[in-house]
Design a protein around this motif. Structure first.
Motif, PDB file in Angstrom:
ATOM      1  N   ARG A   3       0.861  -1.180   0.000  1.00 39.47           N
ATOM      2  CA  ARG A   3       0.000   0.000   0.000  1.00 39.47           C
ATOM      3  C   ARG A   3       0.900   1.233   0.000  1.00 39.47           C
ATOM      4  O   ARG A   3       1.083   1.876   1.027  1.00 39.47           O
ATOM      5  CB  ARG A   3      -0.915  -0.005   1.220  1.00 39.47           C
ATOM      6  N   ARG A   4       1.451   1.521  -1.160  1.00 37.84           N
ATOM      7  CA  ARG A   4       2.399   2.617  -1.280  1.00 37.84           C
ATOM      8  C   ARG A   4       2.192   3.310  -2.621  1.00 37.84           C
ATOM      9  O   ARG A   4       1.980   2.664  -3.636  1.00 37.84           O
ATOM     10  CB  ARG A   4       3.823   2.076  -1.183  1.00 37.84           C
ATOM     11  N   CYS A   5       2.275   4.641  -2.601  1.00 32.94           N
ATOM     12  CA  CYS A   5       2.146   5.433  -3.813  1.00 32.94           C
ATOM     13  C   CYS A   5       3.406   5.268  -4.653  1.00 32.94           C
ATOM     14  O   CYS A   5       4.527   5.368  -4.137  1.00 32.94           O
ATOM     15  CB  CYS A   5       1.928   6.900  -3.451  1.00 32.94           C
ATOM     16  N   ASP A   6       3.239   5.007  -5.954  1.00 37.14           N
ATOM     17  CA  ASP A   6       4.391   4.805  -6.830  1.00 37.14           C
ATOM     18  C   ASP A   6       5.122   6.106  -7.141  1.00 37.14           C
ATOM     19  O   ASP A   6       6.313   6.084  -7.458  1.00 37.14           O
ATOM     20  CB  ASP A   6       3.946   4.143  -8.135  1.00 37.14           C
ATOM     21  N   LEU A   7       4.448   7.249  -7.043  1.00 36.03           N
ATOM     22  CA  LEU A   7       5.094   8.517  -7.362  1.00 36.03           C
ATOM     23  C   LEU A   7       5.682   9.206  -6.139  1.00 36.03           C
ATOM     24  O   LEU A   7       6.843   9.607  -6.147  1.00 36.03           O
ATOM     25  CB  LEU A   7       4.096   9.459  -8.049  1.00 36.03           C
ATOM     26  N   SER A   8       4.897   9.343  -5.089  1.00 31.95           N
ATOM     27  CA  SER A   8       5.369  10.107  -3.929  1.00 31.95           C
ATOM     28  C   SER A   8       5.964   9.226  -2.833  1.00 31.95           C
ATOM     29  O   SER A   8       6.658   9.726  -1.963  1.00 31.95           O
ATOM     30  CB  SER A   8       4.229  10.942  -3.341  1.00 31.95           C
ATOM     31  N   GLY A   9       5.642   7.937  -2.837  1.00 31.66           N
ATOM     32  CA  GLY A   9       6.163   7.043  -1.805  1.00 31.66           C
ATOM     33  C   GLY A   9       5.365   7.040  -0.520  1.00 31.66           C
ATOM     34  O   GLY A   9       5.809   6.485   0.485  1.00 31.66           O
ATOM     35  N   LYS A  10       4.181   7.678  -0.512  1.00 34.70           N
ATOM     36  CA  LYS A  10       3.351   7.682   0.691  1.00 34.70           C
ATOM     37  C   LYS A  10       2.933   6.265   1.024  1.00 34.70           C
ATOM     38  O   LYS A  10       2.595   5.487   0.138  1.00 34.70           O
ATOM     39  CB  LYS A  10       2.091   8.518   0.478  1.00 34.70           C
ATOM     40  N   ARG A  45       0.700   1.351 -22.392  1.00 36.86           N
ATOM     41  CA  ARG A  45       0.016   1.826 -21.198  1.00 36.86           C
ATOM     42  C   ARG A  45       0.388   0.939 -20.026  1.00 36.86           C
ATOM     43  O   ARG A  45       0.440  -0.276 -20.160  1.00 36.86           O
ATOM     44  CB  ARG A  45      -1.501   1.780 -21.377  1.00 36.86           C
ATOM     45  N   ILE A  46       0.618   1.560 -18.877  1.00 37.11           N
ATOM     46  CA  ILE A  46       0.880   0.804 -17.656  1.00 37.11           C
ATOM     47  C   ILE A  46      -0.033   1.324 -16.561  1.00 37.11           C
ATOM     48  O   ILE A  46      -0.502   2.463 -16.624  1.00 37.11           O
ATOM     49  CB  ILE A  46       2.365   0.893 -17.213  1.00 37.11           C
ATOM     50  N   LYS A  47      -0.295   0.484 -15.570  1.00 41.09           N
ATOM     51  CA  LYS A  47      -1.095   0.874 -14.425  1.00 41.09           C
ATOM     52  C   LYS A  47      -0.172   1.133 -13.248  1.00 41.09           C
ATOM     53  O   LYS A  47       0.714   0.331 -12.965  1.00 41.09           O
ATOM     54  CB  LYS A  47      -2.087  -0.228 -14.049  1.00 41.09           C
ATOM     55  N   ILE A  48      -0.385   2.257 -12.569  1.00 38.85           N
ATOM     56  CA  ILE A  48       0.363   2.572 -11.363  1.00 38.85           C
ATOM     57  C   ILE A  48      -0.625   2.971 -10.272  1.00 38.85           C
ATOM     58  O   ILE A  48      -1.745   3.386 -10.562  1.00 38.85           O
ATOM     59  CB  ILE A  48       1.414   3.686 -11.579  1.00 38.85           C
ATOM     60  N   LYS A  49      -0.198   2.802  -9.022  1.00 35.71           N
ATOM     61  CA  LYS A  49      -1.008   3.215  -7.884  1.00 35.71           C
ATOM     62  C   LYS A  49      -0.510   4.573  -7.409  1.00 35.71           C
ATOM     63  O   LYS A  49       0.670   4.736  -7.104  1.00 35.71           O
ATOM     64  CB  LYS A  49      -0.905   2.193  -6.755  1.00 35.71           C
ATOM     65  N   VAL A  50      -1.435   5.547  -7.356  1.00 38.72           N
ATOM     66  CA  VAL A  50      -1.079   6.914  -7.003  1.00 38.72           C
ATOM     67  C   VAL A  50      -2.014   7.382  -5.893  1.00 38.72           C
ATOM     68  O   VAL A  50      -3.214   7.116  -5.939  1.00 38.72           O
ATOM     69  CB  VAL A  50      -1.208   7.853  -8.227  1.00 38.72           C
ATOM     70  N   ARG A  56      -3.946  14.987  -7.428  1.00 35.52           N
ATOM     71  CA  ARG A  56      -4.428  16.368  -7.483  1.00 35.52           C
ATOM     72  C   ARG A  56      -3.280  17.336  -7.763  1.00 35.52           C
ATOM     73  O   ARG A  56      -3.417  18.269  -8.558  1.00 35.52           O
ATOM     74  CB  ARG A  56      -5.077  16.756  -6.151  1.00 35.52           C
ATOM     75  N   THR A  57      -2.133  17.114  -7.119  1.00 31.05           N
ATOM     76  CA  THR A  57      -0.978  17.987  -7.304  1.00 31.05           C
ATOM     77  C   THR A  57      -0.489  17.935  -8.746  1.00 31.05           C
ATOM     78  O   THR A  57      -0.225  18.967  -9.364  1.00 31.05           O
ATOM     79  CB  THR A  57       0.152  17.580  -6.348  1.00 31.05           C
ATOM     80  N   TYR A  58      -0.378  16.724  -9.303  1.00 33.65           N
ATOM     81  CA  TYR A  58       0.108  16.572 -10.672  1.00 33.65           C
ATOM     82  C   TYR A  58      -0.869  17.166 -11.676  1.00 33.65           C
ATOM     83  O   TYR A  58      -0.469  17.807 -12.642  1.00 33.65           O
ATOM     84  CB  TYR A  58       0.379  15.107 -10.995  1.00 33.65           C
ATOM     85  N   LYS A  59      -2.187  16.986 -11.440  1.00 33.74           N
ATOM     86  CA  LYS A  59      -3.175  17.564 -12.346  1.00 33.74           C
ATOM     87  C   LYS A  59      -3.132  19.089 -12.303  1.00 33.74           C
ATOM     88  O   LYS A  59      -3.285  19.757 -13.328  1.00 33.74           O
ATOM     89  CB  LYS A  59      -4.578  17.076 -11.997  1.00 33.74           C
ATOM     90  N   ARG A  60      -2.907  19.656 -11.117  1.00 35.38           N
ATOM     91  CA  ARG A  60      -2.837  21.107 -10.988  1.00 35.38           C
ATOM     92  C   ARG A  60      -1.604  21.648 -11.720  1.00 35.38           C
ATOM     93  O   ARG A  60      -1.667  22.670 -12.376  1.00 35.38           O
ATOM     94  CB  ARG A  60      -2.806  21.504  -9.520  1.00 35.38           C
ATOM     95  N   LYS A  61      -0.481  20.933 -11.619  1.00 36.40           N
ATOM     96  CA  LYS A  61       0.742  21.384 -12.281  1.00 36.40           C
ATOM     97  C   LYS A  61       0.637  21.257 -13.793  1.00 36.40           C
ATOM     98  O   LYS A  61       1.101  22.107 -14.530  1.00 36.40           O
ATOM     99  CB  LYS A  61       1.943  20.600 -11.759  1.00 36.40           C
ATOM    100  N   ILE A  62       0.004  20.175 -14.271  1.00 36.80           N
ATOM    101  CA  ILE A  62      -0.148  19.988 -15.711  1.00 36.80           C
ATOM    102  C   ILE A  62      -1.138  21.007 -16.261  1.00 36.80           C
ATOM    103  O   ILE A  62      -0.945  21.553 -17.348  1.00 36.80           O
ATOM    104  CB  ILE A  62      -0.618  18.543 -16.015  1.00 36.80           C
TER     105      ILE A  62
END
Length: 65
Positions: A3-10, A45-50, A56-62
């Protein structure tokens, strides 16, 4: 399955539920993970857990570009 975020590591946080009588029992706070499909540079295409907060942060930056 971690149970870990692939991008932020939470990951999972642990703590105590404390009752009015000051009894302590363990609790786990799980991150709000979402499965997202992303397109790689080679077109696959790949599936990642975020985590939802990271998404929300990535969508705001994009969206600001």
């Amino acid at each position: 399955m971690a149970r870990r975020c692939d991008l932020s590591g939470k990951g999972v946080l642990s703590g105590n539920n404390v009752s009015h009588a000051n009894n302590k029992t363990k609790k786990r706070s799980l991150p709000n993970l979402r499965t997202v499909r992303i397109m790689t540079d080679d077109g696959t295409r790949i599936k990642i857990k975020v985590a939802a907060s990271t998404l929300r942060t990535y969508k705001r930056k994009i969206g600001s570009k």
